[in-house]
Design a protein around this motif. Structure first.
Motif, mmCIF file in Angstrom:
data_model
loop_
_atom_site.group_PDB
_atom_site.id
_atom_site.type_symbol
_atom_site.label_atom_id
_atom_site.label_comp_id
_atom_site.label_asym_id
_atom_site.label_seq_id
_atom_site.Cartn_x
_atom_site.Cartn_y
_atom_site.Cartn_z
ATOM 1 N N GLN A 163 43.625 147.947 -24.381
ATOM 2 C CA GLN A 163 42.351 147.270 -24.553
ATOM 3 C C GLN A 163 42.555 145.772 -24.375
ATOM 4 O O GLN A 163 43.530 145.201 -24.869
ATOM 5 C CB GLN A 163 41.768 147.547 -25.943
ATOM 6 C CG GLN A 163 40.388 146.940 -26.155
ATOM 7 C CD GLN A 163 39.848 147.185 -27.555
ATOM 8 O OE1 GLN A 163 40.548 147.719 -28.396
ATOM 9 N NE2 GLN A 163 38.612 146.784 -27.797
ATOM 10 N N ILE A 165 40.681 142.037 -24.837
ATOM 11 C CA ILE A 165 39.608 141.171 -25.305
ATOM 12 C C ILE A 165 39.734 139.882 -24.506
ATOM 13 O O ILE A 165 40.748 139.190 -24.588
ATOM 14 C CB ILE A 165 39.714 140.864 -26.814
ATOM 15 C CG1 ILE A 165 39.883 142.162 -27.625
ATOM 16 C CG2 ILE A 165 38.506 140.064 -27.287
ATOM 17 C CD1 ILE A 165 38.724 143.115 -27.508
ATOM 18 N N LEU A 191 34.377 146.040 -15.685
ATOM 19 C CA LEU A 191 34.114 146.847 -16.873
ATOM 20 C C LEU A 191 34.361 148.332 -16.675
ATOM 21 O O LEU A 191 34.225 149.104 -17.608
ATOM 22 C CB LEU A 191 32.659 146.631 -17.319
ATOM 23 C CG LEU A 191 32.309 145.179 -17.669
ATOM 24 C CD1 LEU A 191 30.840 145.070 -18.052
ATOM 25 C CD2 LEU A 191 33.186 144.654 -18.787
ATOM 26 N N THR A 247 36.620 144.016 -23.101
ATOM 27 C CA THR A 247 35.515 143.434 -23.849
ATOM 28 C C THR A 247 35.516 141.938 -23.590
ATOM 29 O O THR A 247 36.515 141.265 -23.846
ATOM 30 C CB THR A 247 35.647 143.697 -25.357
ATOM 31 O OG1 THR A 247 35.678 145.108 -25.592
ATOM 32 C CG2 THR A 247 34.480 143.085 -26.135
ATOM 33 N N GLU A 249 34.122 138.297 -24.446
ATOM 34 C CA GLU A 249 33.442 137.453 -25.431
ATOM 35 C C GLU A 249 33.091 136.127 -24.745
ATOM 36 O O GLU A 249 33.965 135.328 -24.449
ATOM 37 C CB GLU A 249 34.330 137.210 -26.657
ATOM 38 C CG GLU A 249 34.604 138.454 -27.495
ATOM 39 C CD GLU A 249 33.366 138.936 -28.246
ATOM 40 O OE1 GLU A 249 32.363 138.192 -28.294
ATOM 41 O OE2 GLU A 249 33.403 140.061 -28.778
ATOM 42 N N ASP A 265 36.248 144.242 -35.577
ATOM 43 C CA ASP A 265 36.145 145.284 -34.562
ATOM 44 C C ASP A 265 36.173 146.689 -35.150
ATOM 45 O O ASP A 265 36.322 147.663 -34.427
ATOM 46 C CB ASP A 265 37.264 145.131 -33.533
ATOM 47 C CG ASP A 265 38.643 145.057 -34.170
ATOM 48 O OD1 ASP A 265 38.833 145.675 -35.227
ATOM 49 O OD2 ASP A 265 39.517 144.382 -33.611
#
Length: 476
Positions: A163, A165, A191, A247, A249, A265
């Motif tokens: 994952q 961020i 994405l 993800t 931000e 999270d």
């Protein structure tokens, strides 16, 4: 005392390009390249797309291999401790004192880290730091990437198996290079968790790769030579899980990091480090990648009060790549272009400009040694041009591609074909000022000529991008 006509400090693209240029221009002169790394970065497989635009690979050569390829070039692996510009001497950690006639500083730049001396914060700038990243990523579940430039963009697309961020201070991804429209074009690939179309599998890599053991970068806080194009393609940058999840931000920065925190999270996992963002969110992760630009490695020369630095910390150079000190030149990321620039060119610390500056510095140094006053500036400084790959797409940037210096007084022509191409032309007073070409558009040569020639395009209007008209035929 050893003596050379030319001494070059730094084994990156700028330094190596300078050495190669001098070897060609002055075949009877002795040249010394001083590098703190056991490998140097050389350009190969050059493909000229237009007059100013070219693609190339960057290959790593062992210092002795590079020296063997050029009879008049010697290479020593050492770190420069001081330069006496009055005596024209260079001293190194290894105790060498070398005399020169002309010197070129090509020490590059160091990554701007969001936090110094934190073992969980990794900057990616050179081969050694990528090797460290490769080692850490193998057991990682989640990382936080901070930054919105080229390395951050490439890394987010290429990394699989964990994952990500992605914390960016802008309203859209890749803001250093593209506008919100192009960022939206990239969004599908960004994405899509099952996306496997990375550079690692989509094309062969035509370069040699040497792994250096027992070397942790240059001394005095300086990193090794900067990465070139496709830097990720020869590394295994996969985490421990299948697929990936990104993800983003937006409009946030890192406020601080801590080793203990309650993440926002909803994760029950324990993490070695937590990132506190200015938007109030807290993410736990295995480590942080800081990709927020570079700082010129000029500090070791700043003690000489005659060496003038720019506001960004780079060594000021004129249009001949000369510094404020006689017989002292600079090229690449360490320098700041301080001449009156062409309307469609600006400096961006990229490997393409490092190569251009290194080659042009060689030309100027050779002319200076020969006592020639007149040197014609290289054509590459007439137009900003850069080609790279983002999210699997070919990306060509020309001129004032985001309307730089135009103060918002311009119009944009767009053509977008989903998952195929994104074309943006920047027009002011009927004349093309810049272009963004994403995908296999084959329009780079036409756009380059129209920007340089400043032809009035008012008569064509929106037909410039009419897909039913072969606009290239108009300008053959």
């Amino acid at each position: 005392m050893e003596s050379y006509s030319f001494v070059i400090v730094g084994g990156g693209i700028a330094g190596v390009s300078c050495a190669e240029g001098l070897a060609l221009l002055c075949p009877e002169k002795q040249i010394l390249l001083i590098t703190a790394s056991p490998v140097v970065k050389a350009v190969s497989n050059i493909i000229h797309l237009t007059k100013t635009l070219c693609e190339f690979d960057v290959k790593e050569l062992k210092t002795e291999q590079f020296a063997d390829s050029l009879p008049t070039v010697s290479v020593i692996q050492d770190t420069v401790t001081s330069i006496n510009t009055k005596e024209h001497t260079v001293c190194t950690v290894g105790g060498k004192c070398i005399k020169y006639e002309k010197i070129c500083i090509c020490t590059g730049g160091s990554p701007k880290l969001i936090m110094e001396d934190n073992p969980f914060v990794l900057g990616i700038r050179d081969t050694e730091s990528v090797k460290e990243f490769e080692t850490r990523i193998k057991g990682a579940r989640r990382i936080v990437v901070v930054g919105n430039g080229g390395i951050a963009t490439e890394l987010v697309h290429e990394v699989q198996g964990l994952q990500i961020i992605w914390a960016i201070k802008d309203k859209h991804v890749s803001a250093t290079f593209v506008d919100p429209g192009a960022a939206e074009f990239f969004q599908t690939r960004l994405l899509r968790a099952e996306d496997k179309e990375t550079s690692q599998v989509s094309s062969p890599v035509k370069r040699l790769k040497y792994t250096v053991h027992g070397f942790s970068g240059m001394k005095d806080g300086l990193g090794g030579a900067a990465l070139g194009p496709d830097w990720h393609a020869t590394f295994d940058i996969h985490g421990i899980h299948p697929g990936r999840m990104v993800t983003v931000e937006y409009e946030t920065e890192v406020q601080n990091v801590s080793h203990r925190a309650d993440s926002t999270d909803s994760s029950d996992e324990s993490w070695p480090i937590h990132v506190h963002l200015t938007n109030g969110k807290i993410y736990g992760c295995d480590f942080i990648v800081s990709a927020t630009g570079v700082t010129p490695n000029s500090s070791i020369f700043a003690t000489d009060d005659k060496l003038i630095l720019a506001d960004d910390g780079g060594i000021k150079v004129n249009w001949k790549m000369e510094t404020s000190i006689p017989d002292t030149f600079a090229a690449g990321d360490v320098c700041t272009a301080s001449w009156e620039r062409a309307p469609h060119w600006f400096q961006m610390r990229l490997w393409t400009q490092a190569r251009q500056m290194g080659m042009y510095a060689a030309k100027s140094m050779a002319a200076s040694l020969a006592g020639e006053e007149e040197v014609l500036q290289d054509f590459s400084f007439e137009l900003f041009s850069h080609v790279t790959r983002f999210f699997g797409y070919k990306v060509v940037l020309l001129g004032l591609y985001n309307g730089q210096t135009l103060d918002g007084q311009y119009e944009v022509l767009l053509r977008v074909t989903k998952d195929m191409e994104y074309i943006k032309l920047v027009i002011k007073d009927g004349k093309m000022q810049g272009a963004v070409l994403i995908g296999e558009t084959d329009l780079e040569e036409m756009c380059e000529n129209l920007i340089l020639n400043q032809l009035d395009l008012s008569v064509y209007g929106e037909d410039l991008l009419n897909p039913d008209i072969d606009i290239e035929d108009y300008f053959d």
